[in-house]
Design a protein around this motif. Sequence first.
Motif, PDB file in Angstrom:
ATOM      1  N   GLU A  74      36.771  28.821  31.060  1.00 29.79           N
ATOM      2  CA  GLU A  74      37.455  28.473  32.311  1.00 29.79           C
ATOM      3  C   GLU A  74      38.152  29.683  32.936  1.00 29.79           C
ATOM      4  OE1 GLU A  74      37.071  25.549  33.610  1.00 29.79           O
ATOM      5  OE2 GLU A  74      38.706  25.286  35.047  1.00 29.79           O
ATOM      6  N   VAL A  75      38.619  30.614  32.104  1.00 27.00           N
ATOM      7  CA  VAL A  75      39.299  31.801  32.640  1.00 27.00           C
ATOM      8  C   VAL A  75      38.368  32.539  33.609  1.00 27.00           C
ATOM      9  CG1 VAL A  75      40.173  34.110  32.060  1.00 27.00           C
ATOM     10  CG2 VAL A  75      40.912  32.135  30.729  1.00 27.00           C
ATOM     11  N   ALA A  76      37.116  32.714  33.217  1.00 22.71           N
ATOM     12  CA  ALA A  76      36.175  33.432  34.083  1.00 22.71           C
ATOM     13  C   ALA A  76      35.944  32.662  35.381  1.00 22.71           C
ATOM     14  CB  ALA A  76      34.847  33.646  33.349  1.00 22.71           C
ATOM     15  N   LYS A  77      35.828  31.350  35.252  1.00 20.87           N
ATOM     16  CA  LYS A  77      35.594  30.534  36.456  1.00 20.87           C
ATOM     17  C   LYS A  77      36.771  30.630  37.416  1.00 20.87           C
ATOM     18  CE  LYS A  77      32.746  27.108  34.042  1.00 20.87           C
ATOM     19  NZ  LYS A  77      32.752  25.711  33.552  1.00 20.87           N
ATOM     20  N   VAL A  78      37.995  30.524  36.891  1.00 17.50           N
ATOM     21  CA  VAL A  78      39.141  30.574  37.796  1.00 17.50           C
ATOM     22  C   VAL A  78      39.332  31.978  38.378  1.00 17.50           C
ATOM     23  CG1 VAL A  78      40.341  28.597  36.794  1.00 17.50           C
ATOM     24  CG2 VAL A  78      40.925  30.868  36.036  1.00 17.50           C
ATOM     25  N   LEU A  79      38.993  33.006  37.592  1.00 19.09           N
ATOM     26  CA  LEU A  79      39.115  34.371  38.142  1.00 19.09           C
ATOM     27  C   LEU A  79      38.171  34.547  39.318  1.00 19.09           C
ATOM     28  CD1 LEU A  79      39.503  36.794  35.089  1.00 19.09           C
ATOM     29  CD2 LEU A  79      41.195  36.148  36.807  1.00 19.09           C
ATOM     30  N   ALA A  80      36.958  34.025  39.187  1.00 22.64           N
ATOM     31  CA  ALA A  80      35.990  34.159  40.287  1.00 22.64           C
ATOM     32  C   ALA A  80      36.513  33.462  41.540  1.00 22.64           C
ATOM     33  CB  ALA A  80      34.633  33.603  39.867  1.00 22.64           C
ATOM     34  N   SER A  81      37.048  32.256  41.397  1.00 23.18           N
ATOM     35  CA  SER A  81      37.521  31.625  42.627  1.00 23.18           C
ATOM     36  C   SER A  81      38.814  32.249  43.115  1.00 23.18           C
ATOM     37  CB  SER A  81      37.596  30.100  42.534  1.00 23.18           C
ATOM     38  OG  SER A  81      38.188  29.704  41.371  1.00 23.18           O
ATOM     39  N   MET A  82      39.638  32.719  42.176  1.00 24.30           N
ATOM     40  CA  MET A  82      40.868  33.402  42.585  1.00 24.30           C
ATOM     41  C   MET A  82      40.552  34.674  43.393  1.00 24.30           C
ATOM     42  SD  MET A  82      43.642  34.709  39.815  1.00 24.30           S
ATOM     43  CE  MET A  82      43.751  36.469  39.741  1.00 24.30           C
TER      44      MET A  82
ATOM     45  N   MET B 143      36.197  38.321  49.867  1.00 29.71           N
ATOM     46  CA  MET B 143      36.904  39.044  48.810  1.00 29.71           C
ATOM     47  C   MET B 143      38.409  38.943  49.037  1.00 29.71           C
ATOM     48  SD  MET B 143      35.569  42.763  47.634  1.00 29.71           S
ATOM     49  CE  MET B 143      34.287  42.858  48.907  1.00 29.71           C
ATOM     50  N   SER B 144      39.165  38.591  48.015  1.00 29.64           N
ATOM     51  CA  SER B 144      40.605  38.538  48.233  1.00 29.64           C
ATOM     52  C   SER B 144      41.285  39.599  47.385  1.00 29.64           C
ATOM     53  CB  SER B 144      41.144  37.142  47.944  1.00 29.64           C
ATOM     54  OG  SER B 144      40.913  36.824  46.603  1.00 29.64           O
ATOM     55  N   VAL B 145      42.566  39.758  47.647  1.00 34.34           N
ATOM     56  CA  VAL B 145      43.303  40.834  47.000  1.00 34.34           C
ATOM     57  C   VAL B 145      43.635  40.480  45.545  1.00 34.34           C
ATOM     58  CG1 VAL B 145      45.252  42.407  47.361  1.00 34.34           C
ATOM     59  CG2 VAL B 145      44.377  41.031  49.254  1.00 34.34           C
ATOM     60  N   ILE B 146      43.612  41.483  44.688  1.00 32.19           N
ATOM     61  CA  ILE B 146      43.962  41.270  43.282  1.00 32.19           C
ATOM     62  C   ILE B 146      45.480  41.204  43.172  1.00 32.19           C
ATOM     63  CG2 ILE B 146      43.959  42.407  41.024  1.00 32.19           C
ATOM     64  CD1 ILE B 146      41.138  43.340  41.641  1.00 32.19           C
ATOM     65  N   PRO B 147      46.024  40.167  42.522  1.00 35.29           N
ATOM     66  CA  PRO B 147      47.482  40.059  42.389  1.00 35.29           C
ATOM     67  C   PRO B 147      48.053  41.315  41.722  1.00 35.29           C
ATOM     68  CG  PRO B 147      46.382  38.087  41.508  1.00 35.29           C
ATOM     69  CD  PRO B 147      45.322  39.079  41.822  1.00 35.29           C
ATOM     70  N   GLU B 148      49.237  41.715  42.166  1.00 37.99           N
ATOM     71  CA  GLU B 148      49.745  43.014  41.708  1.00 37.99           C
ATOM     72  C   GLU B 148      50.725  42.976  40.548  1.00 37.99           C
ATOM     73  OE1 GLU B 148      50.992  45.298  45.064  1.00 37.99           O
ATOM     74  OE2 GLU B 148      48.906  45.631  45.675  1.00 37.99           O
ATOM     75  N   THR B 149      51.208  41.789  40.216  1.00 38.17           N
ATOM     76  CA  THR B 149      52.141  41.707  39.082  1.00 38.17           C
ATOM     77  C   THR B 149      51.699  40.580  38.148  1.00 38.17           C
ATOM     78  OG1 THR B 149      53.521  40.079  40.184  1.00 38.17           O
ATOM     79  CG2 THR B 149      54.102  42.393  40.531  1.00 38.17           C
ATOM     80  N   VAL B 150      52.287  40.578  36.944  1.00 36.60           N
ATOM     81  CA  VAL B 150      51.960  39.515  35.985  1.00 36.60           C
ATOM     82  C   VAL B 150      52.349  38.155  36.561  1.00 36.60           C
ATOM     83  CG1 VAL B 150      52.424  38.611  33.682  1.00 36.60           C
ATOM     84  CG2 VAL B 150      52.238  41.067  34.026  1.00 36.60           C
TER      85      VAL B 150
END
Length: 292
Positions: free
Chosen positions: A52-60, A1-8
């Motif tokens: 693709e947004v969902a796919k990249v969010l999962a790997s992000m 699990m990685s950290v959720i980015p905090e800014t836009v």
Amino acid sequence: MSVIPETVDAVQEALVAQRYVADRHLAVAIHLALQMGRPLFLEGEAGVGKTEVAKVLASMLDEELIRLQCYEGLDVAHALYEWDYARQMLAIRLLESGGDHAEVTDIMSREFLVARPLLRAIELAAQGRRPVLLIDELDRADEEFEAYLLELLSDFQVTIPEVETVKAVVPPVVVITSNRTREIHDALKRRCIYHWIDYPDFDREMAILRQKAPEVDEELAAQLSSAMTVLRNMDLFKPPGVAETLDWAGALRILGVHELDADAVDETLGVVLKYQEDVERVRAAGIDELWS
Ligand SMILES: Nc1ncnc2c1ncn2[C@@H]1O[C@H](COP(=O)(O)OP(=O)(O)OP(=O)(O)O)[C@@H](O)[C@H]1O
Ligand SMILES: [Mg+2]
């Protein structure tokens, strides 16, 4: 699990690190969805990068991607859970055979359930994880299914009458996509952060090519990007999306073409356009009008 980015800005950078080029509006929508724990509702034409947004969010986020592909007739059982009848029958036979099968106590328990995408996502979220649940092409599902989804997305909990209620500790990251073949109800949309993904402009298409097809040199990338802009403004039956730009770049590479010319374009139109009427229209307008 990685950290959720905090800014836009951090979201936008994290997306590029996954080779996804988002404009600022999409980055804001994603940021808000993550921070507010709301589903992200993405609409747009075919091939603009919704799934693709969902796919990249999962790997992000380094989390599991759970995908529910919607179709006409999709029912709640297929999306949520089903009883494993074969295993239940086997267990009953074992019990009837009279041996010592202490492990078989209740055939209406969790171990005899097959979790489908929605339950799987809620179960992981009940453990404090934030899986990415992709509900793809919701416009294809029936309205009854949409009504069920509305309920699920309101409280992120699932009640299995014979077993238990599973409730998410934190909401999963939900991405809903639609090609808008029909409108999705306002009640469901109201729970979501909505964003329309448009075709990329010239600069974003160039950036996408740089990320996804780095072997294409700058000049050809510019020609492809301008050709795409022209095609999308031609009122075609099926304007090409980003998927087609990348396919086109790939096709030209295979053919050893480093610069657009009328012959190369004419020979490869079938990679970009999928209707004969569109192909004819582009030919009639003049192939070399596509780039300059
Ligand atoms: N902004 C982007 N950055 C990088 N790649 C992109 C971007 N947008 C689209 N793509 C690429 O284009 C292709 C199509 O994207 P995707 O499948 O997500 O489209 P879609 O909107 O879900 O299309 P459909 O409606 O047909 O399902 C994928 O290969 C994806 O990687
Ligand atoms: Mg898609």
